[in-house]
Design an enzyme around this catalytic site. Sequence first.
Site, PDB file in Angstrom:
ATOM      1  N   ASP A  70     -41.060 -29.007  -8.199  1.00 51.01           N
ATOM      2  CA  ASP A  70     -41.111 -28.411  -6.859  1.00 51.01           C
ATOM      3  C   ASP A  70     -40.219 -29.144  -5.869  1.00 51.01           C
ATOM      4  O   ASP A  70     -39.428 -28.530  -5.171  1.00 51.01           O
ATOM      5  CB  ASP A  70     -42.571 -28.362  -6.361  1.00 51.01           C
ATOM      6  CG  ASP A  70     -43.306 -29.698  -6.433  1.00 51.01           C
ATOM      7  OD1 ASP A  70     -42.713 -30.706  -6.898  1.00 51.01           O
ATOM      8  OD2 ASP A  70     -44.481 -29.759  -6.029  1.00 51.01           O
ATOM      9  N   ASP A  79     -38.577 -36.163  -3.831  1.00 51.31           N
ATOM     10  CA  ASP A  79     -38.816 -36.983  -2.646  1.00 51.31           C
ATOM     11  C   ASP A  79     -38.303 -38.396  -2.927  1.00 51.31           C
ATOM     12  O   ASP A  79     -37.127 -38.674  -2.745  1.00 51.31           O
ATOM     13  CB  ASP A  79     -40.310 -36.936  -2.312  1.00 51.31           C
ATOM     14  CG  ASP A  79     -40.646 -37.618  -1.005  1.00 51.31           C
ATOM     15  OD1 ASP A  79     -39.715 -37.993  -0.272  1.00 51.31           O
ATOM     16  OD2 ASP A  79     -41.846 -37.790  -0.704  1.00 51.31           O
ATOM     17  N   ARG A  83     -51.134 -23.575  -2.102  1.00 53.07           N
ATOM     18  CA  ARG A  83     -50.101 -23.265  -3.100  1.00 53.07           C
ATOM     19  C   ARG A  83     -49.751 -21.782  -3.098  1.00 53.07           C
ATOM     20  O   ARG A  83     -48.666 -21.391  -3.486  1.00 53.07           O
ATOM     21  CB  ARG A  83     -50.585 -23.637  -4.509  1.00 53.07           C
ATOM     22  CG  ARG A  83     -50.825 -25.116  -4.727  1.00 53.07           C
ATOM     23  CD  ARG A  83     -51.015 -25.395  -6.218  1.00 53.07           C
ATOM     24  NE  ARG A  83     -51.627 -26.693  -6.465  1.00 53.07           N
ATOM     25  CZ  ARG A  83     -50.966 -27.849  -6.517  1.00 53.07           C
ATOM     26  NH1 ARG A  83     -49.678 -27.883  -6.323  1.00 53.07           N
ATOM     27  NH2 ARG A  83     -51.597 -28.979  -6.764  1.00 53.07           N
TER      28      ARG A  83
HETATM   29  P1  5GP Z   1     -41.470 -38.244  -5.805  1.00 58.53           P
HETATM   30  O1  5GP Z   1     -41.862 -38.909  -7.088  1.00 58.53           O
HETATM   31  O2  5GP Z   1     -40.103 -37.583  -5.822  1.00 58.53           O
HETATM   32  O3  5GP Z   1     -41.657 -39.127  -4.597  1.00 58.53           O
HETATM   33  O4  5GP Z   1     -42.556 -37.155  -5.548  1.00 58.53           O
HETATM   34  C1  5GP Z   1     -42.472 -35.924  -6.016  1.00 58.53           C
HETATM   35  C2  5GP Z   1     -43.825 -35.290  -6.005  1.00 58.53           C
HETATM   36  O5  5GP Z   1     -44.582 -35.639  -4.833  1.00 58.53           O
HETATM   37  C3  5GP Z   1     -43.618 -33.804  -5.940  1.00 58.53           C
HETATM   38  O6  5GP Z   1     -43.571 -33.245  -7.229  1.00 58.53           O
HETATM   39  C4  5GP Z   1     -44.810 -33.363  -5.141  1.00 58.53           C
HETATM   40  O7  5GP Z   1     -45.900 -33.147  -6.007  1.00 58.53           O
HETATM   41  C5  5GP Z   1     -45.134 -34.512  -4.227  1.00 58.53           C
HETATM   42  N1  5GP Z   1     -44.505 -34.320  -2.907  1.00 58.53           N
HETATM   43  C6  5GP Z   1     -43.481 -35.009  -2.356  1.00 58.53           C
HETATM   44  N2  5GP Z   1     -43.188 -34.523  -1.131  1.00 58.53           N
HETATM   45  C7  5GP Z   1     -44.048 -33.494  -0.910  1.00 58.53           C
HETATM   46  C8  5GP Z   1     -44.238 -32.582   0.188  1.00 58.53           C
HETATM   47  O8  5GP Z   1     -43.568 -32.571   1.230  1.00 58.53           O
HETATM   48  N3  5GP Z   1     -45.232 -31.666   0.022  1.00 58.53           N
HETATM   49  C9  5GP Z   1     -46.011 -31.598  -1.086  1.00 58.53           C
HETATM   50  N4  5GP Z   1     -46.940 -30.668  -1.107  1.00 58.53           N
HETATM   51  N5  5GP Z   1     -45.859 -32.445  -2.129  1.00 58.53           N
HETATM   52  C10 5GP Z   1     -44.879 -33.375  -2.037  1.00 58.53           C
HETATM   53 MG    MG Z   2     -45.322 -32.408  -8.217  1.00 60.50          MG
END
Ligand code: 5GP
Ligand code: MG
Length: 206
Positions: free
Chosen positions: A120, A123, A185
């Site tokens: 999705d 980040d 969702r």
């Molecule tokens: P990362 O490992 O890239 O920091 O995090 C990715 C995961 O964190 C995504 O797959 C998602 O599940 C969650 N995440 C990061 N940012 C957001 C956001 O703005 N909204 C939501 N709902 N989930 C996020």
């Molecule tokens: Mg995720």
Amino acid sequence: MRPDMDSRPEHHNTSSPAQAHHCRHDVDRVLVDRRRIARRVQELADDIRRCYDGELTILGVLTGSLVFLADLVRQLPMRLRIYTVAASSYAGNTTRPGELRTHLDETIELAGRDVLIVDDILDSGQTLAALTAAVRARNPQSVRVCVLLRKEPASPGRLEAEFVGFTVEPEFVVGYGLDYNDLYRNLPDVCTLRPEVFAHDEGATP
Ligand code: 5GP
Ligand code: MG
């Protein structure tokens, strides 16, 4: 039953609890609406199709990619194998930051295959970095990443995705598969939530 409702049929009751608690009432702003998403998903599918000659193995990261995955795969005409993987990264005060769990089923055959991981949102990139490493360890032919959203600015050295739907500001978004507290969702657009929604959840880290 309220006295004024006595004679009204059930389906004329406009103040039903289901309506009063509709999740769109918690939306602050729509960042990417459903029409833009649909157009972009088609463009992404075209880009993906051009990148691969033969079969493709898709690995959807649950649960956030659920809606995106369903729309994307229906725009891909090649022979596809579709699998899902559960991945969760833990941040916040109760768990070690950066700890990641993936549950990549050992029975999924990845050796020699072209693998496209679909998630999705990108980040910190920790989730996808860990998952990409786990996939590489299975000796695939190739590994690429497709995300609906990527947050900017990126931290130095962050993994980047080959296929990106939209770049968004560093704010918390929900909808089109993305959740807050496992809710929202089902919103068809990518949105932000009203601050009051978070105010109820002390200690939550959106
Ligand atoms: P990362 O490992 O890239 O920091 O995090 C990715 C995961 O964190 C995504 O797959 C998602 O599940 C969650 N995440 C990061 N940012 C957001 C956001 O703005 N909204 C939501 N709902 N989930 C996020
Ligand atoms: Mg995720």
